[in-house]
Design an enzyme around this catalytic site. Structure first.
Site, mmCIF file in Angstrom:
data_model
loop_
_atom_site.group_PDB
_atom_site.id
_atom_site.type_symbol
_atom_site.label_atom_id
_atom_site.label_comp_id
_atom_site.label_asym_id
_atom_site.label_seq_id
_atom_site.Cartn_x
_atom_site.Cartn_y
_atom_site.Cartn_z
ATOM 1 N N TYR A 134 -14.470 1.386 10.167
ATOM 2 C CA TYR A 134 -13.026 1.694 10.256
ATOM 3 C C TYR A 134 -12.659 2.123 11.672
ATOM 4 O O TYR A 134 -11.770 1.541 12.296
ATOM 5 C CB TYR A 134 -12.708 2.795 9.251
ATOM 6 C CG TYR A 134 -11.257 3.201 9.169
ATOM 7 C CD1 TYR A 134 -10.307 2.373 8.570
ATOM 8 C CD2 TYR A 134 -10.829 4.442 9.657
ATOM 9 C CE1 TYR A 134 -8.972 2.766 8.463
ATOM 10 C CE2 TYR A 134 -9.503 4.840 9.553
ATOM 11 C CZ TYR A 134 -8.573 4.002 8.958
ATOM 12 O OH TYR A 134 -7.254 4.402 8.860
ATOM 13 N N GLY B 77 0.831 -1.212 0.000
ATOM 14 C CA GLY B 77 0.000 0.000 0.000
ATOM 15 C C GLY B 77 0.859 1.254 0.000
ATOM 16 O O GLY B 77 2.094 1.189 -0.144
ATOM 17 N N ARG C 89 3.964 -15.857 19.454
ATOM 18 C CA ARG C 89 4.708 -17.098 19.202
ATOM 19 C C ARG C 89 6.180 -16.826 18.902
ATOM 20 O O ARG C 89 7.062 -17.520 19.396
ATOM 21 C CB ARG C 89 4.066 -17.860 18.024
ATOM 22 C CG ARG C 89 4.767 -19.172 17.698
ATOM 23 C CD ARG C 89 4.118 -19.924 16.536
ATOM 24 N NE ARG C 89 4.146 -19.206 15.281
ATOM 25 C CZ ARG C 89 5.221 -19.133 14.477
ATOM 26 N NH1 ARG C 89 6.337 -19.739 14.806
ATOM 27 N NH2 ARG C 89 5.151 -18.465 13.345
ATOM 28 N N LEU D 185 0.015 -2.897 9.098
ATOM 29 C CA LEU D 185 -0.574 -1.779 8.358
ATOM 30 C C LEU D 185 -1.771 -2.215 7.506
ATOM 31 O O LEU D 185 -2.426 -1.364 6.899
ATOM 32 C CB LEU D 185 0.476 -1.150 7.420
ATOM 33 C CG LEU D 185 1.355 -0.027 7.972
ATOM 34 C CD1 LEU D 185 2.131 -0.463 9.200
ATOM 35 C CD2 LEU D 185 2.321 0.468 6.908
HETATM 36 P P1 NAD Z 1 -3.484 1.756 1.644
HETATM 37 O O1 NAD Z 1 -4.900 1.430 1.325
HETATM 38 O O2 NAD Z 1 -2.634 2.329 0.558
HETATM 39 O O3 NAD Z 1 -2.722 0.498 2.221
HETATM 40 C C1 NAD Z 1 -3.347 -0.550 2.915
HETATM 41 C C2 NAD Z 1 -2.757 -1.850 2.398
HETATM 42 O O4 NAD Z 1 -3.350 -2.940 3.117
HETATM 43 C C3 NAD Z 1 -3.058 -2.083 0.922
HETATM 44 O O5 NAD Z 1 -1.896 -2.499 0.249
HETATM 45 C C4 NAD Z 1 -4.124 -3.181 0.939
HETATM 46 O O6 NAD Z 1 -4.140 -3.962 -0.249
HETATM 47 C C5 NAD Z 1 -3.727 -3.947 2.175
HETATM 48 N N1 NAD Z 1 -4.833 -4.713 2.770
HETATM 49 C C6 NAD Z 1 -6.110 -4.296 3.000
HETATM 50 N N2 NAD Z 1 -6.823 -5.279 3.569
HETATM 51 C C7 NAD Z 1 -5.974 -6.346 3.703
HETATM 52 C C8 NAD Z 1 -6.124 -7.661 4.208
HETATM 53 N N3 NAD Z 1 -7.301 -8.096 4.695
HETATM 54 N N4 NAD Z 1 -5.056 -8.490 4.175
HETATM 55 C C9 NAD Z 1 -3.871 -8.074 3.677
HETATM 56 N N5 NAD Z 1 -3.668 -6.850 3.176
HETATM 57 C C10 NAD Z 1 -4.712 -5.989 3.194
HETATM 58 O O7 NAD Z 1 -3.522 2.732 2.899
HETATM 59 P P2 NAD Z 1 -2.337 3.467 3.660
HETATM 60 O O8 NAD Z 1 -2.620 4.910 3.606
HETATM 61 O O9 NAD Z 1 -1.019 2.965 3.198
HETATM 62 O O10 NAD Z 1 -2.617 2.980 5.152
HETATM 63 C C11 NAD Z 1 -1.816 1.987 5.788
HETATM 64 C C12 NAD Z 1 -2.251 1.862 7.236
HETATM 65 O O11 NAD Z 1 -2.071 3.098 7.918
HETATM 66 C C13 NAD Z 1 -3.711 1.468 7.418
HETATM 67 O O12 NAD Z 1 -3.805 0.550 8.476
HETATM 68 C C14 NAD Z 1 -4.384 2.776 7.783
HETATM 69 O O13 NAD Z 1 -5.503 2.558 8.568
HETATM 70 C C15 NAD Z 1 -3.276 3.485 8.539
HETATM 71 N N6 NAD Z 1 -3.463 4.943 8.493
HETATM 72 C C16 NAD Z 1 -3.233 5.638 7.352
HETATM 73 C C17 NAD Z 1 -3.449 7.017 7.332
HETATM 74 C C18 NAD Z 1 -3.194 7.855 6.098
HETATM 75 O O14 NAD Z 1 -3.440 9.065 6.120
HETATM 76 N N7 NAD Z 1 -2.690 7.320 5.021
HETATM 77 C C19 NAD Z 1 -3.909 7.669 8.488
HETATM 78 C C20 NAD Z 1 -4.163 6.904 9.627
HETATM 79 C C21 NAD Z 1 -3.914 5.543 9.624
#
Ligand code: NAD
Ligand code: UDP
Length: 311
Positions: free
Chosen positions: A144, A11, A105, A72
């Site tokens: 979420y 991601g 683990r 993530l």
């Molecule tokens: P993103 O959507 O680009 O990345 C999320 C990744 O997780 C993607 O590659 C997706 O394919 C993968 N994914 C989703 N569901 C999955 C599953 N069930 N199994 C395996 N992989 C899965 O979003 P991002 O902006 O890179 O966010 C990454 C993390 O950071 C997330 O947990 C998000 O909640 C957190 N976050 C991001 C922001 C932001 O502003 N970007 C802010 C707060 C929190």
């Protein structure tokens, strides 16, 4: 050399993190189900012998050997996390259980990518970690927000009951290269609209605020958090306190792209937080971290990325 698992590694944030962890001399296992991520984000790493890619869904248990885990995996954009709300909750909750089980683990340290969304539509401003939040359990953002809140609870329970070494990062709005162009988040939407000369879509009247941090600052913060002593678990806010209205952001992107796009006003989505700004005193104290990249610099890099990569 540490072996580090990054779930959601293909991601936006995950791909930057994988790259940085490899640069620092680690072995990286990148796990993703490609729901919102893309192989293109990590394609340049695939020939690196210290990089391993696993197609896997975190709602299912996983058996690998690791020293550290960054969890993530979870869609982050409202458009994508609302597409299948049940799956979003499962990803946060079952994903936390599975990765925490793995950490238990393997005796790995594990970091949870939590979010400023745990504060909901905040009544305290700026938000510090002691604030419990104001979340509608039944609204369209709840899949979420509540999933992430439950994940924090699971992390703390595994720490207290099973002595798992945990870190909780509350990440505020982050932007930069490799955001998905149809991700639906405001920075990528406005830049793509501005470059294509399409209408800039402001939801509501544009007076609501966010505080945007550039991706490189966040990656620094995540790694610093992972490296804190075991006694420090967080939660800790990681964000840039420079607060801006959505109207001002639109104006800035129009100016920086030299776009002729017009602004249109669309309805504000349900439960859209009116204001958001991190109090980062704790991150400064415990991590010695604060963001370095200002909006002008970060947006210029992001605009350049989209100019090169937009089809
Ligand atoms: P993103 O959507 O680009 O990345 C999320 C990744 O997780 C993607 O590659 C997706 O394919 C993968 N994914 C989703 N569901 C999955 C599953 N069930 N199994 C395996 N992989 C899965 O979003 P991002 O902006 O890179 O966010 C990454 C993390 O950071 C997330 O947990 C998000 O909640 C957190 N976050 C991001 C922001 C932001 O502003 N970007 C802010 C707060 C929190
Ligand atoms: N937003 C907007 N136009 C868009 C996309 C988003 O005005 O095209 C607004 C959205 O309503 C919110 C803010 O920008 O108030 C940030 O939205 P984003 O989805 O990026 O993140 P989040 O709401 O999760 O902070």
């Amino acid at each position: 050399m540490k072996r580090i698992l990054v779930t959601g590694g293909a991601g936006f944030i995950g791909s930057h993190l994988c790259e940085r962890l490899l640069d620092l001399g680690n072995e990286v296992i990148c796990l993703d189900n490609y729901f919102t991520g893309s192989k293109m984000n990590i394609i340049h790493l695939i020939n690196n012998p210290y990089f391993e890619l696993i197609r896997h869904d975190v709602t299912m248990p996983l058996f690998v050997e690791t020293d550290e885990i960054y969890n993530l995996a979870c869609p982050a954009s409202p458009v994508h996390y609302q597409y299948n709300g049940i799956k979003t909750i499962k990803t946060s909750v079952m994903g936390a259980i599975n990765t925490l089980g793995l950490a238990k683990r393997t005796k790995s340290k594990i970091l949870q990518a939590s979010t400023s969304e745990v504060y909901g539509d905040p009544e305290v401003h700026p938000q510090n970690e002691a604030y419990w939040g104001n979340v509608n359990t039944l609204g369209s953002r709840a899949c979420y927000d509540e999933g992430k809140r439950c994940a924090e609870t699971l992390f703390m329970n595994y720490h207290n009951q099973n002595k798992v070494r945990i870190k909780i990062a509350r990440i505020f709005n982050t932007y930069g290269p490799k955001m998905n162009s149809n991700d639906g988040r405001v920075v990528s939407n406005f830049i793509v609209q501005a470059i294509k000369g399409k209408n800039i879509t402001i939801y509501g009247d544009g007076s609501h605020t966010r505080s945007f941090q550039y991706i490189d600052d966040l990656v620094d913060g995540l790694i610093k958090l992972m490296d804190t002593p075991d006694s420090f678990t967080g939660p800790v806010n990681l964000g840039n306190p420079a607060e801006i209205t959505i109207s001002a952001l639109a104006a800035m992107i129009i100016r920086m792209t030299g776009s002729k796009s017009k602004i249109v006003y669309l309805p504000l989505p349900e439960d859209d937080p009116k204001q958001r700004k991190p109090d980062i005193s704790l991150a400064k104290k415990e991590l010695g971290w604060s963001p370095k990249v200002d909006a002008e610099t970060g947006l210029a890099k992001t605009i350049e990325y989209f100019r090169k990569n937009l089809k």
